[in-house]
Design an enzyme around this catalytic site. Structure first.
Site, PDB file in Angstrom:
ATOM      1  N   HIS A 357       0.832  -0.993  -0.122  1.00 16.92           N
ATOM      2  CA  HIS A 357      -0.110  -0.113   0.102  1.00 16.92           C
ATOM      3  C   HIS A 357       0.953   1.319  -0.054  1.00 16.92           C
ATOM      4  CE1 HIS A 357      -4.414  -1.406   0.540  1.00 16.92           C
ATOM      5  NE2 HIS A 357      -3.654  -2.403   1.064  1.00 16.92           N
ATOM      6  N   LYS A 545      -9.532  13.928   3.720  1.00 16.64           N
ATOM      7  CA  LYS A 545      -8.577  12.882   3.843  1.00 16.64           C
ATOM      8  C   LYS A 545      -7.769  12.844   5.149  1.00 16.64           C
ATOM      9  CE  LYS A 545      -6.990  13.877  -0.414  1.00 16.64           C
ATOM     10  NZ  LYS A 545      -7.103  12.597  -1.090  1.00 16.64           N
ATOM     11  N   ARG A 546      -6.818  11.848   5.311  1.00 19.48           N
ATOM     12  CA  ARG A 546      -5.962  11.988   6.553  1.00 19.48           C
ATOM     13  C   ARG A 546      -4.987  13.051   6.164  1.00 19.48           C
ATOM     14  NH1 ARG A 546      -6.102   8.061  10.819  1.00 19.48           N
ATOM     15  NH2 ARG A 546      -4.418   9.409  11.433  1.00 19.48           N
ATOM     16  N   LYS A 551       0.271  14.428   1.404  1.00 22.75           N
ATOM     17  CA  LYS A 551      -1.275  14.776   0.748  1.00 22.75           C
ATOM     18  C   LYS A 551      -1.244  16.232   0.564  1.00 22.75           C
ATOM     19  CE  LYS A 551      -3.626  10.776   2.947  1.00 22.75           C
ATOM     20  NZ  LYS A 551      -4.427  10.097   1.733  1.00 22.75           N
ATOM     21  N   THR A 653      -8.512   6.464  -2.908  1.00 21.72           N
ATOM     22  CA  THR A 653      -9.731   6.039  -3.085  1.00 21.72           C
ATOM     23  C   THR A 653     -10.973   7.343  -2.935  1.00 21.72           C
ATOM     24  OG1 THR A 653     -10.296   5.346  -0.938  1.00 21.72           O
ATOM     25  CG2 THR A 653      -9.556   3.648  -2.747  1.00 21.72           C
ATOM     26  N   LYS A 657     -14.379   8.078  -5.143  1.00 22.49           N
ATOM     27  CA  LYS A 657     -16.000   8.615  -4.667  1.00 22.49           C
ATOM     28  C   LYS A 657     -16.429  10.154  -5.065  1.00 22.49           C
ATOM     29  CE  LYS A 657     -14.248   6.411  -0.474  1.00 22.49           C
ATOM     30  NZ  LYS A 657     -13.501   6.691   0.912  1.00 22.49           N
TER      31      LYS A 657
HETATM   32  C1  PLP Z   1     -12.420   6.904   1.418  1.00 24.16           C
HETATM   33  C2  PLP Z   1     -11.964   7.478   2.445  1.00 24.16           C
HETATM   34  C3  PLP Z   1     -10.737   7.663   2.854  1.00 24.16           C
HETATM   35  C4  PLP Z   1      -9.493   7.634   1.853  1.00 24.16           C
HETATM   36  O1  PLP Z   1      -9.381   8.848   1.357  1.00 24.16           O
HETATM   37  P1  PLP Z   1      -8.227   9.543   0.542  1.00 24.16           P
HETATM   38  O2  PLP Z   1      -8.374  10.477  -0.218  1.00 24.16           O
HETATM   39  O3  PLP Z   1      -7.973   8.190  -0.628  1.00 24.16           O
HETATM   40  O4  PLP Z   1      -6.670   9.301   1.424  1.00 24.16           O
HETATM   41  C5  PLP Z   1     -10.459   8.210   4.126  1.00 24.16           C
HETATM   42  N1  PLP Z   1     -11.191   8.305   5.048  1.00 24.16           N
HETATM   43  C6  PLP Z   1     -12.487   8.006   4.812  1.00 24.16           C
HETATM   44  C7  PLP Z   1     -13.557   8.164   5.977  1.00 24.16           C
HETATM   45  C8  PLP Z   1     -13.013   7.623   3.935  1.00 24.16           C
HETATM   46  O5  PLP Z   1     -14.253   7.583   3.350  1.00 24.16           O
END
Ligand code: PLP
Length: 817
Positions: A357, A545-546, A551, A653, A657
């Site tokens: 990952h 995101k985190r 990032k 991911t 979304k």
């Molecule tokens: C999809 C998702 C993530 C991952 O987000 P990235 O932008 O790919 O880092 C993290 N937290 C939650 C709650 C998510 O639904």
């Protein structure tokens, strides 16, 4: 699938509430109504749950065990109702019973946040797709008492609060004490000989802990399949064993009884970062050993020869966290079933498959040998022998090359290197997006790729449309169903059929109205949770995101600052109205990330209270970003910020979304962004920044000079200097509060590399991309068309596609439907 008629459903819900809470429905709280619905639904799915597992047994199906430290499930009720096909009926029934509305009742459920971020959410999406596609699978994980912490923002600072997700019980889970297993820690190993002179190993003076499984149903989409997520709880062994570990010391034995539970007390809240804590290794071995023992036992109930295990069982390792599975399976095969090393290794390396990952150094798992060997003495012996044999293999292939050995040895520098063990012990090594897999093969893992190229493969991540479209964006989902039917719910590429509507003005207006309604829904959430009124006609620009330096939330806030400064300099000028949303949890020990949260909040405060910019710009930090509020955000978003330093985000991911919900991506050529842009077309995204090759080249040659970019770019200089001139410092705060961030970008701090993540290098091209986005947004029809095309071309990014690839190319599973 076999739903009840509405009258029976009403009786069932009322009955559940009555017997569980001694109340009639009129007197029940929202929480009690929520639980009543859950228990009624559980009754409805239970037969299919039993039948699914009967079927797997009858067919003697090959089974995948998805081993993951994390499952970021979010809420179950809405998703289960949708997949079971009872959402609309139940919503109507609740209204007819005058018991509130389902949307608000769903909010009674705490998120099951047994994960940090992307990796854990991927596991959750995979569970949904496996059940929907009818694949025999178990999710295996840990039943943390406390999941991901709840985030509060106090004076702009992150505060971590315990996540008491089990406070009101967990209606869908079932405890299975009859399947408890024993897990052994510590002690020592003696070699002994049997009457035939054969050596065997005896583990003595260990501490025993009981692993008790809890099963949660994973309902497939309207197909009668219900799979299981099995999470393990830790308990002391029934009667603590004075004999084996602490003869004569009753009090100390009692103490250990309490230690048992501490194993599953809490999820480590680090994303892409390993701290090497002993308890973490204990968690890993605990759930891996429990899952493997159970899988092997189950196999042996139906087969008489352990040598056929790989025909019926596959263990997929979600990152290196469950890698101890390689050695644990060897131990079970040799010590419990008497299999010889060579044969055991053949079986193990046909059963285990590993998903990588990340390539970031701080995320790579390494355990000090002293720690590992004292906690898992027998497993460590096996690791040593795997290491010895693997070293022979490396030397036979590459010759005796110390450089190569330093990069490939399982035991090196006093540490156990888990990724190396995972690769050696697996038949498959996959990356999670095309670019990521190429980087693995050509850079990070190139030695391993040379040794065993056949192991390497790519499985680009995906997301489940059942949660992130059908549940999270019901208006859009219903509208799509009206246009092209409901096929997309299980076959996402059907969205392509929508493309024909892009030139239909009336349809495009309907599409735009749905986004507008979703923005109102999000605005209400923000009003309630932040007390901020946002302009629902503004561009909703999201980075959720985190919080991590790679990032680059920093790049985003620098743009916000630049825009704010421009507005102040041009008071008469009309700007594209924007609402910039941030949502991000930081690891509690990650000081720089926490300071970036504080900076975002201070910038928000200054910008939002500055009347001179006439509400053209608002900045909102959404507290406690999690799956449930994520669903709302994706549905309402216009612009999707995917701005990681190229080569650092393995896939992402969140990007998928957003795309599925009709947001346009502003992003670097990193992770799955590359494939998103390929699908939707470069003209329907805003691409900017260094390529991954350029970043990697800079990292190798050390030629990057952030300070030169700063000195040559007045706009950037002005934005950056506002961090240290007091602009964003509030009364009573230290005026040097943000100096560390300024320093880190220009001169480097701690690491001594200035701007490790190339924020300044990408600043200018990011500015350009943002200006293009603003220009387009001022032309609503054109914006809307491009946003719509993102939905049309999101088909590739369903986790159904990902799981089909895993099932056919790695697991060789057969669907039961
Ligand atoms: C999809 C998702 C993530 C991952 O987000 P990235 O932008 O790919 O880092 C993290 N937290 C939650 C709650 C998510 O639904």
């Amino acid at each position: 699938m076999e739903t009840m008629d509405k009258e029976t459903l009403k009786e069932e819900i009322k009955k559940q509430i009555k017997y569980r809470f001694r109340k009639n429905i009129e007197d029940a709280s929202k929480q009690e109504v929520y639980q009543g619905i859950c228990y009624a639904l559980k009754e409805m799915i239970i037969d299919e749950w039993i039948d699914t597992h009967k079927k797997y047994e009858t067919l003697d199906s090959k089974m995948v065990y998805y081993l993951s430290m994390e499952f970021l499930m979010g809420r179950a009720l809405g998703n289960n109702l949708i997949n079971f096909g009872a959402y609309k009926e139940v919503a109507e029934v609740i209204e007819e019973l005058d018991a509130g509305d389902l949307y608000h009742i769903e909010e009674e459920e705490p998120d099951a946040a047994l994960g940090n971020g992307g990796l854990g959410r991927l596991a959750a999406c995979f569970m949904d797709s496996l059940a929907t596609l009818g694949y025999p699978a178990y999710g295996c994980g840990i039943r943390y008492r406390y999941g991901m912490f709840r985030q509060e923002i106090e004076n702009g600072y992150q505060k971590e609060m315990p996540d008491e997700w089990l406070k009101n019980g967990n209606p869908f889970e079932i405890e299975r004490p009859e399947y408890a297993v024993e897990i052994k820690f510590g002690g020592h190993v003696d070699a002994e000989y049997n009457e035939n002179g054969k050596m065997y190993f005896v583990h003595r003076d260990y501490e025993s802990i009981q692993a008790v499984p809890f099963d949660m149903p994973i309902v497939g989409y309207q197909n009668g399949v219900v799979n299981t997520l099995r999470v393990w709880d830790a308990r002391p062994m029934h009667s603590f064993d004075l004999d084996s570990f602490d003869r004569g010391n009753y009090a100390k034995a009692r103490e250990n009884k309490n230690n048992a539970r501490s194993i599953v007390e809490v999820l480590y809240p680090n994303d892409n970062h390993e701290t090497g804590k002993q308890l973490r290794l204990k968690q890993q071995y605990f759930f891996v050993s429990a899952s493997l023992q159970t899988a092997v036992k189950k196999y042996m109930q139906r087969h008489d020869n352990i040598c056929g295990l790989a025909d019926k069982v596959c263990f997929q390792l979600n990152d290196t966290h469950p890698t101890v599975a390689v050695a644990e399976l060897m131990r079970i095969l040799m010590d419990e079933y008497g299999v010889e090393w060579e044969q055991a290794w053949k079986i193990t390396t046909k059963c285990c498959a590993y998903t990588n990952h990340t390539i970031m150094a701080e995320a790579l798992e390494k355990w000090p040998i002293a720690l590992f060997s004292s906690l898992l003495p027998r497993v460590y012996q096996i690791v040593e022998e795997i290491h010895r044999r693997f070293t022979e293999e490396i030397k036979a292939f590459f010759g005796d090359d110390q450089d190569i050995l330093s990069r490939m040895s399982i035991l090196y520098d006093g540490q156990v290197h888990m990724a190396r063990l995972a690769i050696a012990g697996s038949f498959s090594v996959n990356g999670v997006a095309r670019l990521h897999t190429e980087i693995l093969k050509n850079q990070e893992l190139s030695d391993f790729y040379k040794l065993t190229p056949e192991k390497f493969n790519n499985k680009t991540n995906g997301i489940t449309q059942r949660r992130f479209l059908v549940h999270g964006n019901p208006e859009l989902s219903d509208w799509i169903t009206k246009q092209i039917g409901a096929g997309f719910i299980t076959n996402l590429p059907e969205l392509e059929k929508l493309t024909a509507l892009a030139d239909d003005k009336k349809k495009m207006k309907e599409f735009a109205e749905i986004k507008a309604n979703n923005k109102k829904r999000l605005a209400a959430y923000i009003q309630e949770h932040n007390g901020i009124e946002i302009n629902v006609n503004s561009m909703i620009d999201c980075q959720v995101k985190r919080l991590h330096e790679y990032k680059r939330q920093m790049l985003n806030i620098l743009y916000v600052i630049t825009l704010y400064q421009e507005m102040k300099e041009n008071p008469g000028k009309k700007y594209c109205p924007r609402t910039v949303l941030f949502g991000a949890k930081s690891a509690p020990g990650y000081e720089r990330a926490k300071l970036i949260i504080k900076l975002i909040n201070n910038v928000a405060d200054t910008v939002n209270n500055d009347k001179s910019i006439k509400n053209q710009l608002k900045v909102v930090f959404i507290e406690d970003y999690k799956v449930s509020n994520a669903e709302l955000i994706f549905a309402a978003a216009d612009l999707s910020e995917q701005i990681s330093t190229a080569s650092k985000e393995a896939s992402g991911t969140g990007n998928m979304k957003f795309m599925l919900n009709g947001a346009i991506t502003i992003g670097t050529m990193d992770g799955a962004n590359v494939e998103i842009v390929e699908e939707v077309g470069r003209e329907n995204a805003f691409v900017f920044g260094l390529s991954s090759d350029q970043v990697i080249e800079y990292e190798h040659n050390g030629q990057y000079k952030a300070i030169e970019i700063y000195n040559e770019n007045p706009k950037l200089k002005k934005a950056l200097d506002s961090l240290v001139d007091g602009t964003f410092i509030k009364e009573g705060e230290d005026k040097n509060l943000f100096q560390g961030l300024h320093q880190a970008l220009l001169y480097g701090q701690h690491s001594n590399i200035a701007d490790r993540y190339f924020v300044l290098a990408d600043y200018d091209s990011y500015m350009d991309a943002q200006k293009q986005a603003e220009e387009l947004y001022m032309n609503p029809e054109e914006w809307n068309r491009k946003a719509f095309l993102n939905v049309c071309h999101a088909g590739k990014f369903s986790s159904d596609r990902t799981i089909e690839e895993y099932a056919s190319e790695i697991w060789r599973l057969k669907s039961i439907i």
